[in-house]
Design a protein around this motif. Structure first.
Motif, short mmCIF file in Angstrom:
data_model
loop_
_atom_site.label_atom_id
_atom_site.label_comp_id
_atom_site.label_asym_id
_atom_site.label_seq_id
_atom_site.Cartn_x
_atom_site.Cartn_y
_atom_site.Cartn_z
N GLY A 78 134.05 -1.10 96.18
CA GLY A 78 133.09 -0.33 97.12
C GLY A 78 131.58 -0.23 96.57
N GLU A 79 131.53 -0.34 95.11
CA GLU A 79 130.07 -0.54 94.55
C GLU A 79 129.47 -2.06 94.64
N ALA A 80 130.55 -3.15 94.77
CA ALA A 80 130.14 -4.17 95.04
C ALA A 80 129.44 -4.44 96.65
N VAL A 81 130.27 -3.85 97.61
CA VAL A 81 129.55 -3.87 98.98
C VAL A 81 128.33 -3.13 98.96
N GLN A 82 128.36 -1.99 98.48
CA GLN A 82 127.05 -1.33 98.46
C GLN A 82 125.86 -2.31 97.84
N GLN A 83 126.13 -2.73 96.73
CA GLN A 83 125.21 -3.68 96.07
C GLN A 83 124.87 -4.87 97.00
N ALA A 84 125.93 -5.43 97.63
CA ALA A 84 125.67 -6.70 98.72
C ALA A 84 124.48 -6.14 99.76
N ASP A 85 124.81 -4.82 100.11
CA ASP A 85 123.98 -4.23 101.16
C ASP A 85 122.58 -4.18 100.81
N ARG A 86 122.36 -3.83 99.66
CA ARG A 86 120.90 -3.59 99.02
C ARG A 86 120.31 -5.03 98.86
N LEU A 87 121.09 -6.08 98.37
CA LEU A 87 120.61 -7.35 98.03
C LEU A 87 120.18 -8.07 99.26
N VAL A 88 121.07 -7.84 100.43
CA VAL A 88 120.56 -8.18 101.76
C VAL A 88 119.47 -7.61 102.16
N THR A 89 119.23 -6.36 102.08
CA THR A 89 118.14 -5.67 102.27
C THR A 89 116.74 -6.19 101.36
N VAL A 90 117.02 -6.26 100.02
CA VAL A 90 115.91 -6.90 99.29
C VAL A 90 115.34 -8.42 99.72
N VAL A 91 116.38 -9.20 100.11
CA VAL A 91 115.86 -10.42 100.42
C VAL A 91 115.13 -10.28 101.89
N MET A 92 115.66 -9.40 102.62
CA MET A 92 114.90 -9.45 104.09
C MET A 92 113.59 -8.84 103.61
N ARG A 93 113.19 -8.02 102.96
CA ARG A 93 112.01 -7.65 102.63
C ARG A 93 111.00 -8.61 101.88
N GLU A 94 111.98 -9.33 101.14
CA GLU A 94 111.03 -10.45 100.34
C GLU A 94 110.41 -11.80 101.42
N ARG A 95 111.63 -11.68 102.47
CA ARG A 95 111.22 -12.64 103.56
C ARG A 95 110.15 -12.25 104.51
N GLY A 96 109.81 -10.96 104.54
CA GLY A 96 108.68 -10.43 105.07
C GLY A 96 109.13 -9.57 106.20
N TYR A 97 110.64 -9.29 106.37
CA TYR A 97 111.09 -8.22 107.26
C TYR A 97 110.97 -6.96 107.03
N PRO A 98 110.40 -5.81 108.01
CA PRO A 98 110.41 -4.58 107.74
C PRO A 98 111.98 -4.00 107.53
N THR A 99 111.84 -3.31 106.61
CA THR A 99 113.27 -2.57 106.20
C THR A 99 113.05 -0.93 106.48
N GLU A 100 112.65 -0.72 107.58
CA GLU A 100 112.30 0.74 107.91
C GLU A 100 113.60 1.65 108.34
N GLY A 101 114.55 0.81 108.78
CA GLY A 101 115.69 1.54 109.32
C GLY A 101 116.77 0.47 109.87
N TYR A 102 117.85 0.75 109.80
CA TYR A 102 119.01 -0.11 110.20
C TYR A 102 118.82 -0.70 111.86
N GLU A 103 118.41 0.12 112.47
CA GLU A 103 118.35 -0.27 114.19
C GLU A 103 117.25 -1.17 114.37
N GLN A 104 116.15 -0.88 113.53
CA GLN A 104 114.98 -1.86 113.75
C GLN A 104 115.23 -3.05 113.19
N GLU A 105 115.78 -2.97 111.87
CA GLU A 105 116.35 -4.31 111.08
C GLU A 105 117.16 -5.16 112.02
#
Length: 190
Positions: free
Chosen positions: A97-124
């Motif tokens: 369960g924790e690994a999946v949550q960390q995977a979600d966070r890591l995907v979000t971090v990579v998105m942000r690093e690439r320049g994608y706004p991470t202001e909310g799931y639907e906008q993502e």
């Protein structure tokens, strides 16, 4: 032939030609959207009041995306994130369960690093759909399982599937939208 007869022939022919050009233009635009968005095109059409409204929505996503500063990841940064992903996968055996949550966070971090706004799931979802429409369903499924995990109602098999789904989008983001990066060769979730 009189001028009136010529006008009576030329005007309808011109109207037909204009309508034909507009029809071809519409087909080309639709095909371009279908190719760019992949399965997301049909999903948007299905969830919209009309095909025209859906296509308007997809073009608005493209326009927003064009205003974003999406950038590729430099190789050292990509390598660091690939190592982070390997660590997250290794945690799965003991704490899925924790690994999946960390995977979600890591995907979000990579998105942000690439320049994608991470202001909310639907906008993502909308922002990712422009370049990653073919892997977006992976993100949706993984996100839903992550939500279930947060409530303690996800099975280990669902969590394993979520990791696979997150990896599909992660690989694409890491590869700067150009396919796999080699993280698939990292230790697989079993």
């Amino acid at each position: 032939m009189s001028t009136g007869t010529l006008i009576a022939i030329i005007v309808p022919v011109a109207v037909v030609l204009i309508l034909l050009v507009l029809a071809v233009w519409q087909v080309v635009r639709r095909r371009r959207l279908q190719e760019r968005f992949g399965p997301e095109y049909e999903r948007t059409v299905y969830g919209s009041e009309s095909r025209l409204a859906a296509e308007r929505e997809l073009r608005a996503r493209e326009q927003r995306h064009d205003r974003l500063d999406i950038r590729p990841l430099p190789p050292p940064v990509r390598d660091r994130y690939a190592e982070d992903w390997t660590r997250v996968q290794q945690q799965f055996v003991d704490r899925p369960g924790e690994a999946v949550q960390q995977a979600d966070r890591l995907v979000t971090v990579v998105m942000r690093e690439r320049g994608y706004p991470t202001e909310g799931y639907e906008q993502e979802l909308r922002d990712l759909s422009v370049e990653h429409g073919r892997t977006l369903e992976h993100f949706r499924v993984a996100h839903a399982v992550n939500d279930q995990a947060g409530h303690g109602s996800a099975t280990t098999e669902e969590l394993r599937g979520a990791m696979v789904h997150y990896r599909a989008l992660f690989d694409e983001l890491l590869g700067n939208g150009h396919g796999r990066t080699g993280t698939g060769g990292a230790r697989r979730v079993r």
